[in-house]
Design a protein around this motif. Sequence first.
Motif, PDB file in Angstrom:
ATOM      1  N   TRP A   1       1.119  -1.282  -0.267  1.00 44.93           N
ATOM      2  CA  TRP A   1      -0.192  -0.104   0.051  1.00 44.93           C
ATOM      3  C   TRP A   1       0.747   1.105  -0.197  1.00 44.93           C
ATOM      4  O   TRP A   1       0.931   2.373  -0.330  1.00 44.93           O
ATOM      5  CB  TRP A   1      -1.268  -0.214   1.191  1.00 44.93           C
ATOM      6  CG  TRP A   1      -1.669  -0.788   1.155  1.00 44.93           C
ATOM      7  CD1 TRP A   1      -1.647  -2.759   1.953  1.00 44.93           C
ATOM      8  CD2 TRP A   1      -3.655  -0.813   0.792  1.00 44.93           C
ATOM      9  NE1 TRP A   1      -2.677  -3.003   1.140  1.00 44.93           N
ATOM     10  CE2 TRP A   1      -3.865  -2.363   0.872  1.00 44.93           C
ATOM     11  CE3 TRP A   1      -3.868  -0.295   0.045  1.00 44.93           C
ATOM     12  CZ2 TRP A   1      -4.501  -2.568  -0.076  1.00 44.93           C
ATOM     13  CZ3 TRP A   1      -4.989  -0.298  -0.675  1.00 44.93           C
ATOM     14  CH2 TRP A   1      -5.786  -1.650  -0.566  1.00 44.93           C
ATOM     15  N   HIS A   2       1.688   1.576   0.607  1.00 39.99           N
ATOM     16  CA  HIS A   2       2.920   2.483   0.951  1.00 39.99           C
ATOM     17  C   HIS A   2       3.878   3.053  -0.241  1.00 39.99           C
ATOM     18  O   HIS A   2       5.006   3.250   0.627  1.00 39.99           O
ATOM     19  CB  HIS A   2       3.208   2.791   2.409  1.00 39.99           C
ATOM     20  CG  HIS A   2       3.829   1.659   3.003  1.00 39.99           C
ATOM     21  ND1 HIS A   2       3.226   0.317   3.149  1.00 39.99           N
ATOM     22  CD2 HIS A   2       5.062   1.453   2.789  1.00 39.99           C
ATOM     23  CE1 HIS A   2       3.985  -0.511   3.867  1.00 39.99           C
ATOM     24  NE2 HIS A   2       5.477   0.359   3.812  1.00 39.99           N
ATOM     25  N   GLY A   3       4.808   0.944  -0.767  1.00 41.17           N
ATOM     26  CA  GLY A   3       5.580   1.358  -1.245  1.00 41.17           C
ATOM     27  C   GLY A   3       5.401  -0.014  -2.541  1.00 41.17           C
ATOM     28  O   GLY A   3       4.907  -1.051  -2.197  1.00 41.17           O
ATOM     29  N   ASP A   4       7.014  -0.631  -1.331  1.00 38.63           N
ATOM     30  CA  ASP A   4       7.579  -1.269  -2.033  1.00 38.63           C
ATOM     31  C   ASP A   4       8.711  -2.293  -0.790  1.00 38.63           C
ATOM     32  O   ASP A   4       9.146  -1.228   0.013  1.00 38.63           O
ATOM     33  CB  ASP A   4       8.220  -1.479  -3.356  1.00 38.63           C
ATOM     34  CG  ASP A   4       9.357  -1.113  -3.188  1.00 38.63           C
ATOM     35  OD1 ASP A   4       9.243  -0.047  -3.449  1.00 38.63           O
ATOM     36  OD2 ASP A   4      10.913  -2.289  -3.185  1.00 38.63           O
ATOM     37  N   LYS A   5       8.718  -3.328  -0.428  1.00 43.09           N
ATOM     38  CA  LYS A   5       9.952  -3.811   0.514  1.00 43.09           C
ATOM     39  C   LYS A   5      10.409  -5.202   0.082  1.00 43.09           C
ATOM     40  O   LYS A   5      10.024  -5.889  -1.191  1.00 43.09           O
ATOM     41  CB  LYS A   5       8.691  -4.471   1.282  1.00 43.09           C
ATOM     42  CG  LYS A   5       9.298  -5.176   2.887  1.00 43.09           C
ATOM     43  CD  LYS A   5       9.252  -5.874   3.711  1.00 43.09           C
ATOM     44  CE  LYS A   5       9.636  -6.898   4.449  1.00 43.09           C
ATOM     45  NZ  LYS A   5       8.814  -7.192   5.590  1.00 43.09           N
ATOM     46  N   VAL A   6      11.878  -4.939  -0.578  1.00 45.36           N
ATOM     47  CA  VAL A   6      11.910  -6.176  -0.339  1.00 45.36           C
ATOM     48  C   VAL A   6      13.187  -6.898   0.621  1.00 45.36           C
ATOM     49  O   VAL A   6      13.229  -6.683   1.765  1.00 45.36           O
ATOM     50  CB  VAL A   6      13.774  -4.815  -1.048  1.00 45.36           C
ATOM     51  CG1 VAL A   6      15.094  -6.637  -1.053  1.00 45.36           C
ATOM     52  CG2 VAL A   6      14.035  -4.651  -2.137  1.00 45.36           C
ATOM     53  N   ASN A   7      12.618  -8.709   1.124  1.00 46.28           N
ATOM     54  CA  ASN A   7      13.912  -9.466   1.801  1.00 46.28           C
ATOM     55  C   ASN A   7      14.473 -10.188   0.777  1.00 46.28           C
ATOM     56  O   ASN A   7      14.395 -10.818  -0.398  1.00 46.28           O
ATOM     57  CB  ASN A   7      12.597 -10.358   2.134  1.00 46.28           C
ATOM     58  CG  ASN A   7      11.444  -9.955   2.553  1.00 46.28           C
ATOM     59  OD1 ASN A   7      11.107  -8.851   3.182  1.00 46.28           O
ATOM     60  ND2 ASN A   7      10.295  -9.874   2.732  1.00 46.28           N
ATOM     61  N   ILE A   8      15.981 -10.178   1.338  1.00 45.97           N
ATOM     62  CA  ILE A   8      16.808 -10.661   0.769  1.00 45.97           C
ATOM     63  C   ILE A   8      16.541 -12.032   2.041  1.00 45.97           C
ATOM     64  O   ILE A   8      17.167 -12.109   2.856  1.00 45.97           O
ATOM     65  CB  ILE A   8      18.282 -10.018   1.318  1.00 45.97           C
ATOM     66  CG1 ILE A   8      18.076  -9.387  -0.040  1.00 45.97           C
ATOM     67  CG2 ILE A   8      19.182 -11.349   1.096  1.00 45.97           C
ATOM     68  CD1 ILE A   8      19.531  -8.363   0.214  1.00 45.97           C
ATOM     69  N   ILE A   9      16.426 -12.906   1.441  1.00 51.98           N
ATOM     70  CA  ILE A   9      16.523 -14.664   2.121  1.00 51.98           C
ATOM     71  C   ILE A   9      17.916 -15.184   1.905  1.00 51.98           C
ATOM     72  O   ILE A   9      17.587 -15.951   0.810  1.00 51.98           O
ATOM     73  CB  ILE A   9      15.588 -15.119   1.757  1.00 51.98           C
ATOM     74  CG1 ILE A   9      14.077 -14.618   1.386  1.00 51.98           C
ATOM     75  CG2 ILE A   9      14.643 -16.496   2.120  1.00 51.98           C
ATOM     76  CD1 ILE A   9      12.870 -14.874   0.765  1.00 51.98           C
TER      77      ILE A   9
END
Length: 182
Positions: A114-122
């Motif tokens: 909703w507010h932008g994006d997110k990056v998850n490094i797994i």
Amino acid sequence: PDFSDRQIARFTTRVIHYEENGILKDIDPELIEETTKFRNKANLFQLEFPKTITSPKTLSRGTASLQWIPVGANPATSTAKGRGENFYGEPFTDNVRLYENVWASTDVEYISSWHGDKVNIIVKNSLAPTTFSYRYISTGLTRIKNPTAQKHLEFKNGVTPIFSVPKLIAHDADNKIVPLTV
């Protein structure tokens, strides 16, 4: 009693609408597939995730844009990972893209929200690298020299702050916050 003619007001601290040409529109972070990318359906900004992670991820608003490209990444192709839910708790079917083995033993998730994006490094195991790098490319933006305490990077278009990158955090396998050096 018949309540069919009544309206329901919902109050929230989250932003659920954006304004376009004086009209409020619903934010929809669902991703739409195009030839070489996926883009968010509806928001004040345009978010684009590449089909192959060696192409840039782009956040744009008007003529200003910010791109991220992982340095030294394998050409991983994204797959849908339909995790997430909207404001009403309804699941999204396609707002998360998963790129497997971007680096050795390391996957990357790009999430449209909703507010932008997110990056998850797994990080999957001890064979993963200990350092991950992204190259930022900005167009029509100037980096703000002293970002606020909660931000790692802030960019402005003229005098108006337009994009920000929050301070980076990591969680270990026990979900404890691990300090990061930027």
